[in-house]
Design a protein around this motif. Structure first.
Motif: not given
Ligand code: 6LW
Length: 534
Positions: A40-43, A47-48, A317-319
């Protein structure tokens, strides 16, 4: 930035995290599911998105015959000398440690491999075999340019600790050749089950991070440090740096197996494995998931948590819940889906033989360790529904196709179409019995007309129900039985067997006559309902 744990919901164990510039990547284990390893990737660490599944061809991975919960364990992702390096284990055998309580010889087979790529989403190299001495391999790139392979040492002898400590051996990263002798650098703390090593160098200290206590409720992230890579290592004076073993109240249980990453601003974060047991059954139907925790280096050069641990901060709900409706219109399988063990998916399914459909060829029985036509996606929430539409004309009772909630070869609930001795089409559920009572049972047959039929499953924590309808505008007809979704969990098992994955939901087709009868699926919906905040 609101971090809501777990940051990778659903079956995402054994995280290995790395930062390259402003990009973060986490690799997680995939076991008997193909393709191998999820990255998985995130900045922003919050958030991924799924960026790559690197082990995607026969020359990298062939898990036909691998037992349940074997296959790809605890990969390690690093970046050095301008390349991404991925080290992974293919577990071929899981000998039970104790038989009827007696500590026997526990023979297991772990093969560790190295692949590399210039880009995270590029084509990864063919593997180089490194060793087979134990699992949880990891690379350490020292500041003198040398690289070292760490892994836990498996000791099968009855009178020894199975977890024989952490070994290190130098590796030539231009060829993958091992150099010199392997040496035990750390034998672990009294918590035992020492595994998951990662090594970091800071202020002249070698900091060793390991998982201990076993991957259930006693799990812990443990640190030790030394002035030399080979030790002696001194364990953290406070004990485990993160654990829920004494926190039955914590939202996140089973916390262990971590890896550290530093932000460009110099903050230190720990990515770690956790589980969220259902309150009623105390079972983890989502398997082990990935969470993240801010840490702080003290003036004494020891690392400690920088915020309350193991909670699920941030607003509900943040995800956001997943709402995926895949219509199978393209030539490639949507990235959320996987299949089991084989590097030959063309033997199982086609997305081109019938436009707009995913065609499954009836192969071996559901639960086969070799070639079963089952395509599924992870369950990532406690409340969801899934639905598909299938065209399937079985001629006899050995042919079946339908909608399945699957954990492993002995744990599933499979709503399927088949035929009776007169060739009349019917629906039944092939379902696992409560663990320990035996294998599976068949529900009462429901006769259905020919033509396309929609199948639906609704899951709400431990409760599961199946429904069907023949025409898009018809009302759903629900089966009278409800099924126990908590049986599809890590904890629902006979003792001594590995149960390391989470639950999946998907479609399957089998033809025990060997005729390969196909079933055509027009779409697959997976829709989560929001989780009430704790
Ligand atoms: C993994 C080991 C572990 O290799 O479980 O929780 C094994 N930790 O470190 C399989 O996930």
């Amino acid at each position: 930035m609101t971090i809501r744990n777990p940051i990778l919901r659903g079956f995402n164990p054994d995280p290995s995290i790395v930062r390259v510039g402003g990009d973060y990547y986490i690799a997680t284990s995939t076991f008997e599911w193909f393709p191998g390893v999820q990255i998985h990737h995130s900045r922003d660490l919050a958030n991924w998105s799924l960026a790559a599944r690197p082990l995607c061809r026969a020359s990298q991975l062939d898990m036909r015959g691998n037992p349940d919960s074997c296959g790809v364990w605890a990969s390690d992702l690093s970046h050095a000398h301008g390349r991404f390096h991925l080290i992974y284990t293919d577990v071929k055998r899981y000998g039970r440690t104790t038989v009827d309580g007696a500590k026997g010889v526990s023979l297991r087979d772990f093969h560790n491999y190295w692949v590399w790529s210039d880009r995270i989403d590029g084509e990864w190299s063919d593997p180089v075999h490194l060793n087979s001495s134990g699992f949880d391999p990891a690379l350490f790139h020292d500041d003198d340019g040398r690289s070292w392979l760490l892994n836990m040492l498996w000791d099968h002898r009855p009178d020894r600790k199975r977890f024989g400590g952490i070994v290190a051996q130098e590796i030539d990263l231009t060829t993958g050749r091992m150099i010199g002798e392997r040496r035990v650098i750390f034998e672990g703390t009294p918590l035992g089950f020492t595994e998951g090593p990662h090594l970091y160098k800071r202020n002249g200290w070698y900091h060793l991070l390991v998982a201990e206590g076993g991957t259930e409720r006693g799990h812990a992230v443990v640190m030790a440090r030394a002035r030399s890579l080979f030790g002696p290592y001194e364990a953290h004076p406070d004990g485990p740096v993160l654990t829920a073993r004494d926190r039955p109240d914590a939202a996140l249980q089973r916390t262990g197996h971590g890896d550290l990453v530093e932000t460009p601003e110099g903050e230190t974060w720990l990515a770690y494995l956790c589980g969220r047991p259902l309150p009623a059954s105390d079972r983890c139907v989502l398997g082990r998931e990935t969470a993240i925790q801010p840490m702080l280096w003290g003036g004494d050069d020891w690392l400690r948590p920088a915020a309350p641990q193991l909670e699920v901060p941030g607003p509900a709900g943040a995800t956001p819940p997943i709402e995926a409706r895949d219509a199978f219109t393209g030539p490639d399988l949507p990235m959320a889906f996987q299949w089991l063990r084989t590097p030959r998916p063309e033997r199982l399914f086609s997305l081109t033989e019938r436009a707009g459909h995913l065609r499954l060829y009836g192969r071996e029985t559901i639960g086969s360790l070799f070639e079963q036509a089952l395509v599924a996606r992870r369950q990532q929430a406690f409340r969801y529904h899934a639905e598909t539409s299938v065209e399937f004309v079985p001629e006899h009772f050995q042919q079946a196709a339908g909608l399945v909630c699957y954990y492993n070869s002995t744990k599933f609930h499979f709503l399927h179409l088949t035929a009776d001795d007169a060739g009349r089409r019917l629906l039944q559920v092939l379902s696992v019995l409560p663990i320990g009572e035996g294998a599976t049972t068949l529900s009462a047959p429901i006769y259905v007309d020919d033509g396309p039929i929609a199948l639906r499953v609704e899951v709400d924590h431990e409760a599961m129900r199946f429904g069907f309808r023949s025409a898009a505008d018809a009302a759903w007809q629900w089966l009278g039985e409800t099924f126990d979704a908590s049986l599809l969990s890590d904890e629902a098992t006979l003792p001594g067997l590995p149960n390391f994955t989470g639950g999946f939901v998907g479609i399957a087709c089998q033809d025990m006559s060997g005729g390969g009868l196909a079933a055509d699926f027009r779409y697959f919906d997976y829709v989560e309902q929001d989780e009430p905040s704790r």
